[in-house]
Design a protein around this motif. Sequence first.
Motif, PDB file in Angstrom:
ATOM      1  N   MET A   1       9.364  -7.553   1.089  1.00  0.00           N
ATOM      2  CA  MET A   1      10.417  -8.447   0.603  1.00  0.00           C
ATOM      3  C   MET A   1      11.439  -8.595   1.710  1.00  0.00           C
ATOM      4  N   ASN A   2      11.724  -9.828   2.109  1.00  0.00           N
ATOM      5  CA  ASN A   2      12.607  -9.982   3.249  1.00  0.00           C
ATOM      6  C   ASN A   2      14.067  -9.906   2.856  1.00  0.00           C
ATOM      7  N   ALA A   3      14.934  -9.863   3.874  1.00  0.00           N
ATOM      8  CA  ALA A   3      16.358  -9.658   3.636  1.00  0.00           C
ATOM      9  C   ALA A   3      16.977 -10.796   2.850  1.00  0.00           C
ATOM     10  N   ALA A   4      16.515 -12.024   3.067  1.00  0.00           N
ATOM     11  CA  ALA A   4      17.078 -13.162   2.346  1.00  0.00           C
ATOM     12  C   ALA A   4      16.798 -13.043   0.849  1.00  0.00           C
ATOM     13  N   GLU A   5      15.572 -12.658   0.477  1.00  0.00           N
ATOM     14  CA  GLU A   5      15.247 -12.466  -0.936  1.00  0.00           C
ATOM     15  C   GLU A   5      16.077 -11.331  -1.533  1.00  0.00           C
ATOM     16  N   THR A   6      16.240 -10.254  -0.776  1.00  0.00           N
ATOM     17  CA  THR A   6      17.025  -9.124  -1.267  1.00  0.00           C
ATOM     18  C   THR A   6      18.461  -9.539  -1.537  1.00  0.00           C
ATOM     19  N   ARG A   7      19.038 -10.330  -0.638  1.00  0.00           N
ATOM     20  CA  ARG A   7      20.412 -10.804  -0.855  1.00  0.00           C
ATOM     21  C   ARG A   7      20.508 -11.646  -2.124  1.00  0.00           C
ATOM     22  N   THR A   8      19.528 -12.504  -2.358  1.00  0.00           N
ATOM     23  CA  THR A   8      19.520 -13.338  -3.557  1.00  0.00           C
ATOM     24  C   THR A   8      19.448 -12.484  -4.819  1.00  0.00           C
ATOM     25  N   LEU A   9      18.557 -11.497  -4.806  1.00  0.00           N
ATOM     26  CA  LEU A   9      18.404 -10.613  -5.969  1.00  0.00           C
ATOM     27  C   LEU A   9      19.689  -9.842  -6.245  1.00  0.00           C
ATOM     28  N   LEU A  10      20.292  -9.279  -5.206  1.00  0.00           N
ATOM     29  CA  LEU A  10      21.497  -8.475  -5.394  1.00  0.00           C
ATOM     30  C   LEU A  10      22.673  -9.308  -5.873  1.00  0.00           C
ATOM     31  N   ALA A  11      22.812 -10.526  -5.359  1.00  0.00           N
ATOM     32  CA  ALA A  11      23.904 -11.393  -5.807  1.00  0.00           C
ATOM     33  C   ALA A  11      23.772 -11.684  -7.296  1.00  0.00           C
ATOM     34  N   ALA A  12      22.543 -11.945  -7.748  1.00  0.00           N
ATOM     35  CA  ALA A  12      22.319 -12.211  -9.172  1.00  0.00           C
ATOM     36  C   ALA A  12      22.559 -10.959 -10.007  1.00  0.00           C
ATOM     37  N   LEU A  13      22.141  -9.796  -9.504  1.00  0.00           N
ATOM     38  CA  LEU A  13      22.365  -8.545 -10.229  1.00  0.00           C
ATOM     39  C   LEU A  13      23.857  -8.245 -10.360  1.00  0.00           C
ATOM     40  N   ASP A  14      24.599  -8.375  -9.262  1.00  0.00           N
ATOM     41  CA  ASP A  14      26.037  -8.100  -9.309  1.00  0.00           C
ATOM     42  C   ASP A  14      26.743  -9.033 -10.286  1.00  0.00           C
ATOM     43  N   ALA A  15      26.361 -10.306 -10.277  1.00  0.00           N
ATOM     44  CA  ALA A  15      26.980 -11.268 -11.191  1.00  0.00           C
ATOM     45  C   ALA A  15      26.651 -10.915 -12.642  1.00  0.00           C
ATOM     46  N   ALA A  16      25.403 -10.499 -12.898  1.00  0.00           N
ATOM     47  CA  ALA A  16      25.006 -10.148 -14.263  1.00  0.00           C
ATOM     48  C   ALA A  16      25.753  -8.909 -14.756  1.00  0.00           C
ATOM     49  N   LEU A  17      25.853  -7.890 -13.898  1.00  0.00           N
ATOM     50  CA  LEU A  17      26.564  -6.671 -14.297  1.00  0.00           C
ATOM     51  C   LEU A  17      28.048  -6.956 -14.550  1.00  0.00           C
ATOM     52  N   ALA A  18      28.618  -7.851 -13.754  1.00  0.00           N
ATOM     53  CA  ALA A  18      30.022  -8.215 -13.959  1.00  0.00           C
ATOM     54  C   ALA A  18      30.225  -8.920 -15.300  1.00  0.00           C
ATOM     55  N   ARG A  19      29.194  -9.627 -15.782  1.00  0.00           N
ATOM     56  CA  ARG A  19      29.276 -10.292 -17.085  1.00  0.00           C
ATOM     57  C   ARG A  19      28.959  -9.350 -18.233  1.00  0.00           C
ATOM     58  N   GLY A  20      28.563  -8.120 -17.904  1.00  0.00           N
ATOM     59  CA  GLY A  20      28.213  -7.158 -18.935  1.00  0.00           C
ATOM     60  C   GLY A  20      26.769  -7.231 -19.376  1.00  0.00           C
ATOM     61  N   GLN A  21      25.924  -7.925 -18.624  1.00  0.00           N
ATOM     62  CA  GLN A  21      24.516  -8.004 -18.968  1.00  0.00           C
ATOM     63  C   GLN A  21      23.768  -6.775 -18.478  1.00  0.00           C
ATOM     64  N   ARG A  22      22.663  -6.480 -19.164  1.00  0.00           N
ATOM     65  CA  ARG A  22      21.757  -5.447 -18.688  1.00  0.00           C
ATOM     66  C   ARG A  22      20.613  -6.107 -17.926  1.00  0.00           C
ATOM     67  N   ALA A  23      19.971  -5.310 -17.063  1.00  0.00           N
ATOM     68  CA  ALA A  23      18.933  -5.882 -16.202  1.00  0.00           C
ATOM     69  C   ALA A  23      17.892  -4.826 -15.873  1.00  0.00           C
ATOM     70  N   ALA A  24      16.743  -5.309 -15.443  1.00  0.00           N
ATOM     71  CA  ALA A  24      15.670  -4.436 -14.961  1.00  0.00           C
ATOM     72  C   ALA A  24      15.143  -4.996 -13.656  1.00  0.00           C
ATOM     73  N   ILE A  25      14.650  -4.097 -12.807  1.00  0.00           N
ATOM     74  CA  ILE A  25      14.005  -4.495 -11.560  1.00  0.00           C
ATOM     75  C   ILE A  25      12.528  -4.138 -11.652  1.00  0.00           C
ATOM     76  N   ALA A  26      11.686  -5.140 -11.427  1.00  0.00           N
ATOM     77  CA  ALA A  26      10.237  -4.946 -11.411  1.00  0.00           C
ATOM     78  C   ALA A  26       9.775  -4.931  -9.961  1.00  0.00           C
ATOM     79  N   THR A  27       8.987  -3.925  -9.596  1.00  0.00           N
ATOM     80  CA  THR A  27       8.545  -3.744  -8.216  1.00  0.00           C
ATOM     81  C   THR A  27       7.024  -3.605  -8.168  1.00  0.00           C
ATOM     82  N   VAL A  28       6.386  -4.361  -7.294  1.00  0.00           N
ATOM     83  CA  VAL A  28       4.945  -4.197  -7.083  1.00  0.00           C
ATOM     84  C   VAL A  28       4.731  -2.853  -6.382  1.00  0.00           C
TER      85      VAL A  28
END
Length: 372
Positions: A1-28
């Motif tokens: 997984m390249n750095a650009a994808e990682t940045r996209t994932l983390l930005a979405a995770l941080d925004a979700a946690l700030a809204r009080g949402q729960r999340a899961a990470i799926a990894t191959v």
Amino acid sequence: MNAAETRTLLAALDAALARGQRAAIATVVQVWGSAYRREGTRMLVLDDGAQVCMLSGGCLEAEVVEAALEVIASGEARVVHYDLTEDATWGLGLGCGGSVDVRIERVDPDDEVTRGWLTALRSGQAAALVQPLEGPGRLLLVPDAAGEVQVSGQLPGGTPPEVLTLAQARLAAREPRAARAELPDGQALFIDLNAPAPELLIYGAGHDAVPLSAQAVALGYQVTVVDARAAFLTPGRFPGARLQLLATDQLDALSVSPRTQAVIMNHHLDRDRECLWHALGSPAAYVGVLGPRSRTQGLLDTLEGEGHVCTPEQLERLHSPVGLGIGAEAPEEVALSILAELMAWRRGGSGRPLNGLEGRIHQPQMGEALTY
């Protein structure tokens, strides 16, 4: 997984946690046969079913989201097996000829190991996350600036020293890749890795450097462009890149590491010669020169006449002409040619057409578990 994808994932995770949402990470965590993505690829799933990034070409995502929602609700991590073959009994029938295991875990931002892992991902810091494929426990290894490894978390029954050795060896590789390890007691571990983004140093800020920088930034590179002409070094021409205004006698001010891949494209003989000598004398692992081989040989001959004789080790790092032979002409095409060679060099690809290529397309990562 390249750095650009990682940045996209983390930005979405941080925004979700700030809204009080729960999340899961799926990894191959393991691939058998043919699959669209490789081990270590991640996808984020939010508690409303939204997903960020992909584990495949679109064939697995709906099934993974369904499983991830169950993990979010229960809090219990799980590994799910997906069969991509033609006669898949659960109905995909994709005919890819392979199968994958996906580990799904709910994100707990209060957990020490999770916080450390997310911090490493955000900062691009080298780190290894060791997780049993079955059962509890996790271990995070983060090398510090002095090379010492900081360890947090724990594994059931302690941590075999071989696991630490394997994780450190993987992190030191040219292109760090995830690994599955099988311990003598039969316990299977997945070693996920985060590595600093690859570095591209472009000597020269001319017209053809613009698409090379842009495409490299899009692929997750940390790009530095160096030139002595202030009018050429503008953020508008090189968005996302670090710009260094340096004359050729100031090049020692550049930060160059063994992770650096350098491309020389000043289109000026004197500047190219000075930059070539600087790049070959630096720790850069890859040095490419734009232009015909005869021109580069002329630069080397002039350097030798000036008393600058290259060692065999330096010449082994030299790639001239830089790029793959795809018939590139326009600057955008030349950039594609260069980046294709860089990717092949980093990941051990042949650069040949896949049509007619016998054997594996991807280098095997985990088809056979590493055992002790």
